[in-house]
Design a protein around this motif. Structure first.
Motif, PDB file in Angstrom:
ATOM      1  N   LEU A 183       0.334  -1.028   0.428  1.00  0.00           N
ATOM      2  CA  LEU A 183       0.041  -0.127   0.088  1.00  0.00           C
ATOM      3  C   LEU A 183       1.203   1.425   0.370  1.00  0.00           C
ATOM      4  O   LEU A 183       0.347   2.454  -0.438  1.00  0.00           O
ATOM      5  N   ASN A 184       2.217   1.131   0.756  1.00  0.00           N
ATOM      6  CA  ASN A 184       2.961   2.024   0.753  1.00  0.00           C
ATOM      7  C   ASN A 184       4.292   2.687  -0.505  1.00  0.00           C
ATOM      8  O   ASN A 184       4.240   3.735  -0.507  1.00  0.00           O
ATOM      9  N   SER A 185       4.811   1.202  -0.012  1.00  0.00           N
ATOM     10  CA  SER A 185       6.009   1.476  -1.094  1.00  0.00           C
ATOM     11  C   SER A 185       6.041   1.549  -2.769  1.00  0.00           C
ATOM     12  O   SER A 185       5.815   2.035  -3.046  1.00  0.00           O
ATOM     13  N   LYS A 187       2.281   0.854  -3.957  1.00  0.00           N
ATOM     14  CA  LYS A 187       1.488   1.351  -4.031  1.00  0.00           C
ATOM     15  C   LYS A 187       0.782   0.896  -5.422  1.00  0.00           C
ATOM     16  O   LYS A 187       0.517   1.224  -6.843  1.00  0.00           O
ATOM     17  N   ARG A 189      -1.250  -1.146  -7.820  1.00  0.00           N
ATOM     18  CA  ARG A 189      -2.553  -0.328  -8.619  1.00  0.00           C
ATOM     19  C   ARG A 189      -4.123  -1.498  -8.547  1.00  0.00           C
ATOM     20  O   ARG A 189      -3.842  -2.091  -9.042  1.00  0.00           O
ATOM     21  N   ALA A 213      -6.382  -3.649  -2.190  1.00  0.00           N
ATOM     22  CA  ALA A 213      -5.887  -2.322  -2.951  1.00  0.00           C
ATOM     23  C   ALA A 213      -6.185  -3.155  -4.824  1.00  0.00           C
ATOM     24  O   ALA A 213      -6.297  -1.845  -5.358  1.00  0.00           O
TER      25      ALA A 213
END
Ligand code: NAD
Ligand code: ZN
Ligand code: ZN
Length: 373
Positions: A183-185, A187, A189, A213
């Motif tokens: 979710l953070n590194s 990301k 799609r 995600a």
């Protein structure tokens, strides 16, 4: 005044962990004393036991602690006496990474987490009046009590008041790492394919996050069939056993290439194979502990020409104070059912808990150290 406690002492891999009497040092202004209710067991604890990481021995390990605050120093703002808290890694708060809320890459990570004491060399824990190595990940939670720091403690939100601390304990390491990587590194799609190789705690958390995600397909790879089954329950759309040409099966399933490949094994051959399966702009995220002598090789033209990326990830790029409450919210609304990974053990059975992780029977062992009520 020093506080008496019991702690599991690690003296290397030639003898079992032994629970013995210790004393906690007096608190500094930015420190808290936490009565530990539960602590998860993680691979990094075993890596230290096996002396793969430069942490001094003997040492009190444990870095997935949850408990109740008993005392706070005068500068502490993250929690107050009586609060329920979870703990994670510590950071300095004043380096170029901490300045941009990227504490997992703190320039002072080693002294803050792995030096066996505070960064100034002083002891947080003593045994018979002598320094015992501790302050592991700013906590050392294989113990009845631990000294933690304002920066590595997160108060459990009121919305989670009915969740037991023994369930929340492991959220601050492997779970945060796997979910944060997605979710953070990276990301991830919506609609793009992801493969997760190695579905232990970190990989399972990545699978759950990939579902959040909206990645598609979500491919799990492991050598343990029961883990692959669980990965499917948690969101994997496909599961391949590494022994059955998993890379070939991925290629067949997603001929256009992977948007994301996440490796938790730390095996250089696996990482190189995954790189070869990336679509343009694809990312290989890597978190697994590896042999310090290993090097990676990949094709320069494919790397540049496709805008592909190879990303080293620590702690899932988690800014604790925001990301841990967010993961707890995902858990509360059923999107992050990490309780399915947990097996509980009494504190006295710490060696059995470690054994269950090493032989693969339990994904995330959690030690019950005290009753919460
Ligand atoms: N970078 C970080 O911030 C961070 C944080 C936590 C853990 N870690 C590291 O991440 C790694 C994973 O941690 P974990 O707790 O999930 O460990 P784990 O042992 O529970 O999971 C690893 C999984 O990989 C599987 N595996 C091993 N070899 C394989 C292969 N060749 N192909 C496919 N699967 C294979 C195992 O069967 C196991 O299920 C460890 O090395 C740990 O030290 C890193
Ligand atoms: Zn860990
Ligand atoms: Zn820092």
């Amino acid at each position: 005044m020093a506080t008496n406690a019991r702690a599991a002492i690690c003296r290397g891999n030639s003898e079992p962990f032994a629970i013995e009497d210790v004393e906690l040092a007096e608190l500094r202004p930015d420190e808290l004393r936490v009565k530990i209710i539960a602590c998860g067991v993680c691979h990094t604890d075993m890596a230290v036991r096996d002396q793969q990481l430069p942490v001094p021995m003997p040492v009190v390990l444990g870095h997935e602690g949850a408990g109740i605050v008993e005392e706070v120093g005068s500068d502490v703002t993250s929690a107050k006496v009586g609060d329920r808290v979870v703990m994670s890694f510590n950071s300095c708060g004043h380096c170029p990474s901490c300045d941009i809320d990227a504490p997992t890459y703190c320039y002072n990570f080693f002294p803050e987490n792995w030096s066996g004491g505070r960064p100034d060399g002083s002891a947080t824990l003593l045994q018979k009046g002598e320094k015992m190595n501790a302050n592991f990940f700013g906590q050392s939670s294989f113990a009845t009590h631990a000294i933690a720091h304002d920066r590595n403690v997160v108060k459990v939100p009121d919305s989670a008041k009915d969740l037991p601390l023994e369930r929340l304990a492991p959220i601050g390491c492997g779970l945060m790492t796997g979910a944060g990587a997605v979710l953070n590194s990276m990301k991830v799609r919506k609609g793009l394919p992801i493969a997760v190789v190695g579905v232990g705690t970190v990989g399972m958390a990545a699978i759950m996050a990939a579902k959040i995600a909206g990645a598609d397909p979500i491919i799990a790879v492991d050598m343990n069939d029961s883990r692959l089954e669980l990965a499917k329950e948690l969101g994997a759309t496909h599961a391949f056993n590494a022994k059955d040409d998993a890379m070939g099966q991925i290629k067949e399933l997603v001929p256009q290439g992977l948007g994301y490949a996440f490796d938790t094994t730390g095996i250089n051959k696996v990482i190189e194979d995954l790189f070869g399966l990336l679509a343009p702009m694809g990312i290989v995220g890597m978190v697994g502990a590896s042999d310090p002598s290993h090097m990676l090789k990949f094709n320069e033209a494919e790397f540049m020409g496709g805008g592909r990326r190879v990303m080293g990830i620590l702690g899932g790029d988690s800014d604790l104070k925001h990301f841990l409450p967010k993961l707890i919210e995902y858990h509360l609304n059923g999107q992050f059912p990490f309780d399915k990974l947990i097996g509980y053990f009494p504190f006295e059975e710490i060696n059995e808990a470690i054994e269950s992780s090493e032989n693969g029977t339990v994904v995330k062992p959690v030690l019950r150290i005290a009753e919460e009520a």
